[in-house]
Design a protein around this motif. Structure first.
Motif, short mmCIF file in Angstrom:
data_model
loop_
_atom_site.label_atom_id
_atom_site.label_comp_id
_atom_site.label_asym_id
_atom_site.label_seq_id
_atom_site.Cartn_x
_atom_site.Cartn_y
_atom_site.Cartn_z
N VAL A 92 0.54 9.54 -7.03
CA VAL A 92 0.04 8.46 -6.18
C VAL A 92 -1.33 8.88 -5.66
CG1 VAL A 92 0.46 7.01 -4.17
CG2 VAL A 92 2.40 7.90 -5.49
N ALA A 93 -2.36 8.12 -6.00
CA ALA A 93 -3.73 8.46 -5.60
C ALA A 93 -4.36 7.26 -4.89
CB ALA A 93 -4.56 8.87 -6.81
N PRO A 94 -4.17 7.14 -3.58
CA PRO A 94 -4.79 6.03 -2.85
C PRO A 94 -6.30 6.18 -2.80
CG PRO A 94 -3.80 7.59 -1.32
CD PRO A 94 -3.39 8.02 -2.70
N LEU A 95 -6.99 5.08 -2.57
CA LEU A 95 -8.43 5.13 -2.38
C LEU A 95 -8.75 5.93 -1.12
CD1 LEU A 95 -9.33 1.40 -3.16
CD2 LEU A 95 -9.49 3.37 -4.70
N ASN A 96 -9.87 6.62 -1.15
CA ASN A 96 -10.31 7.43 -0.01
C ASN A 96 -11.09 6.54 0.95
OD1 ASN A 96 -11.15 9.37 1.75
ND2 ASN A 96 -12.28 10.59 0.26
N ILE A 97 -10.36 5.86 1.83
CA ILE A 97 -10.95 4.89 2.75
C ILE A 97 -10.88 5.46 4.17
CG2 ILE A 97 -10.90 2.51 3.60
CD1 ILE A 97 -9.25 1.80 1.11
N PRO A 98 -11.97 6.03 4.69
CA PRO A 98 -11.92 6.55 6.07
C PRO A 98 -11.53 5.46 7.05
CG PRO A 98 -13.88 7.35 4.93
CD PRO A 98 -13.26 6.30 4.05
N GLY A 99 -10.52 5.73 7.86
CA GLY A 99 -10.06 4.75 8.83
C GLY A 99 -9.13 3.70 8.29
N GLY A 100 -8.84 3.73 7.00
CA GLY A 100 -8.00 2.70 6.38
C GLY A 100 -6.54 2.86 6.74
N THR A 101 -5.84 1.73 6.88
CA THR A 101 -4.42 1.76 7.19
C THR A 101 -3.55 1.80 5.93
OG1 THR A 101 -4.25 -0.66 7.27
CG2 THR A 101 -4.83 0.48 9.31
N GLY A 102 -4.17 1.87 4.78
CA GLY A 102 -3.46 1.93 3.52
C GLY A 102 -4.45 1.75 2.38
N SER A 103 -3.94 1.43 1.20
CA SER A 103 -4.81 1.27 0.05
C SER A 103 -4.06 0.59 -1.07
CB SER A 103 -5.29 2.65 -0.44
OG SER A 103 -5.90 2.57 -1.71
N PRO A 104 -4.73 -0.30 -1.83
CA PRO A 104 -4.17 -0.70 -3.11
C PRO A 104 -3.99 0.54 -3.98
CG PRO A 104 -6.05 -2.07 -2.52
CD PRO A 104 -6.05 -0.93 -1.57
N VAL A 105 -2.98 0.55 -4.82
CA VAL A 105 -2.71 1.75 -5.59
C VAL A 105 -1.95 1.40 -6.86
CG1 VAL A 105 -0.49 2.26 -4.47
CG2 VAL A 105 -1.91 4.15 -5.31
N ASN A 106 -2.15 2.22 -7.88
CA ASN A 106 -1.39 2.10 -9.13
C ASN A 106 -0.66 3.42 -9.36
OD1 ASN A 106 -0.35 1.40 -11.62
ND2 ASN A 106 -2.28 1.68 -12.72
N PRO A 107 0.51 3.60 -8.78
CA PRO A 107 1.25 4.84 -8.97
C PRO A 107 1.62 5.02 -10.45
CG PRO A 107 2.17 3.56 -7.17
CD PRO A 107 1.25 2.66 -7.92
N ILE A 108 1.73 6.27 -10.86
CA ILE A 108 2.03 6.59 -12.24
C ILE A 108 3.28 7.45 -12.32
CG2 ILE A 108 1.17 7.65 -14.37
CD1 ILE A 108 -0.44 5.22 -13.53
N ALA A 109 4.25 7.04 -13.12
CA ALA A 109 5.43 7.84 -13.40
C ALA A 109 5.25 8.47 -14.78
CB ALA A 109 6.70 6.99 -13.36
N VAL A 110 5.59 9.74 -14.91
CA VAL A 110 5.50 10.45 -16.19
C VAL A 110 6.88 11.03 -16.49
CG1 VAL A 110 4.27 12.16 -17.55
CG2 VAL A 110 3.11 11.05 -15.63
N LEU A 111 7.44 10.63 -17.62
CA LEU A 111 8.79 11.07 -18.00
C LEU A 111 8.74 12.15 -19.07
CD1 LEU A 111 8.97 7.91 -17.09
CD2 LEU A 111 11.30 8.14 -17.91
#
Length: 323
Positions: free
Chosen positions: A304-323
């Motif tokens: 999970v790599a959220p955007l580096n948004i100083p002061g942000g309460t969250g971030s759009p994200v595209n989590p990746i699962a690797v099997l």
């Protein structure tokens, strides 16, 4: 998953389909005190992500067998609907006619009010306060203003690499999806662990699949604020006891309508404000479910790599699962 025919989904299993039992505010407050981890970590901005050590990361990478990569984000949704009152924006800002030619360039603009039901996103610890307090007992009014958050911001979290566990409840219960309003309880989690041969441990990310994305594709959109499958608050002590680092799913983790008097998102309050556990909302877990059914494996490496948004309460994200 199985179905009655190629075209008709399996009906939900009988029993256990409601959002109850009802919980009073007094009972909820006692639960909040029982699961809170305030004062546990010096780096409180990161909350439960402090549980994920280099050892956790090494053990998680050892789960990779086939190398199959499964993205978990929903498509960027620019169409208004019952579950998308604030559609994302996307338009072209350069069609090769703005800069000097050769090479020509094509550029676009995106923007989103992501804390809703249509965008896959991460909730940081600044996103939720209960009784005026953020995680670790910090006063929300002193630390969150028009300029952003000075505690619990998404920029403090950084990326997460850990073991992911998929709780594929429709597969466990023998249906195609959980109907909106169906609560997931602690006993459902234990049953899923047994049926899927998984064990939730310290530092893990737990993802709940209710099948809502498939239901939406087959039956159409509905208002998930009015009704959605998710965790009942009575599931949270078990997850707290296991020491999870992250909670998420194809909804926003809360069963709706809320079973708690006067609280619209009680699982958010418990996970974020009490336990310091960030949330992943609105994932598309259908491909991961299919991969689990094919391989018989519901534990995986999660990134999970959220955007580096100083002061942000969250971030759009595209989590990746690797099997």
């Amino acid at each position: 998953m199985t179905s009655n025919s190629a075209d008709a989904p399996t009906p939900p299993p009988p029993g256990g389909t409601g959002n109850g039992p009802a919980v009073s505010r007094q009972e909820f407050d006692a639960l909040f005190e029982a699961v809170r981890t305030w004062g546990r970590w010096a780096d409180a901005d990161r909350g439960a992500w402090n549980r994920v050590t280099p050892g956790h990361v090494r053990r998680a990478t050892a789960l990779v067998q086939s190398g199959t990569v499964v993205p978990l984000a929903r498509p960027w949704d620019t169409a208004a609907g019952p579950d998308n009152s604030k559609p994302a924006l996307h338009y072209m800002s350069d069609l090769g006619d703005v800069e000097a030619p050769e090479p020509s360039t094509h550029k676009d603009f995106i923007a989103v009010d992501y804390h809703a039901k249509a965008v896959s996103h991460l909730d940081a610890l600044a996103h939720i306060a209960y009784r005026g307090q953020l995680y670790d007992g910090r006063t929300a009014r002193e630390l969150v203003d028009a300029g952003g958050a000075r505690f619990g911001a998404v920029s403090a979290l950084g990326p997460l690499v850990t073991k992911g566990v998929l709780l594929d409840l429709p597969t466990v219960l023998g249906g195609t999806w959980l109907e909106p309003g169906r609560a997931v309880h602690a006993e459902d989690i234990v049953a899923a662990e047994k049926a899927l041969d998984v064990t939730i441990g310290e530092g893990d990310a737990v993802l709940l699949r209710s099948g809502s994305f498939r239901r939406r594709r087959e039956l159409g959109a509905w208002d998930p604020d009015a009704a959605s499958a998710g965790f009942h608050v009575d599931a949270m002590p078990l997850l707290a006891e296991r020491g999870i680092a992250l909670l998420g799913g194809d909804g926003d983790s809360d069963v709706r309508p809320s079973p708690v008097d006067g609280l619209h998102s009680p699982v958010h309050a418990l996970a974020i404000a009490a336990m310091g556990v960030p949330l992943l909302d609105n994932l598309d877990l259908e491909a991961l479910s299919a991969a689990g059914a094919e391989t018989g494996r519901y534990e995986f490496l999660l990134l999970v790599a959220p955007l580096n948004i100083p002061g942000g309460t969250g971030s759009p994200v595209n989590p990746i699962a690797v099997l």
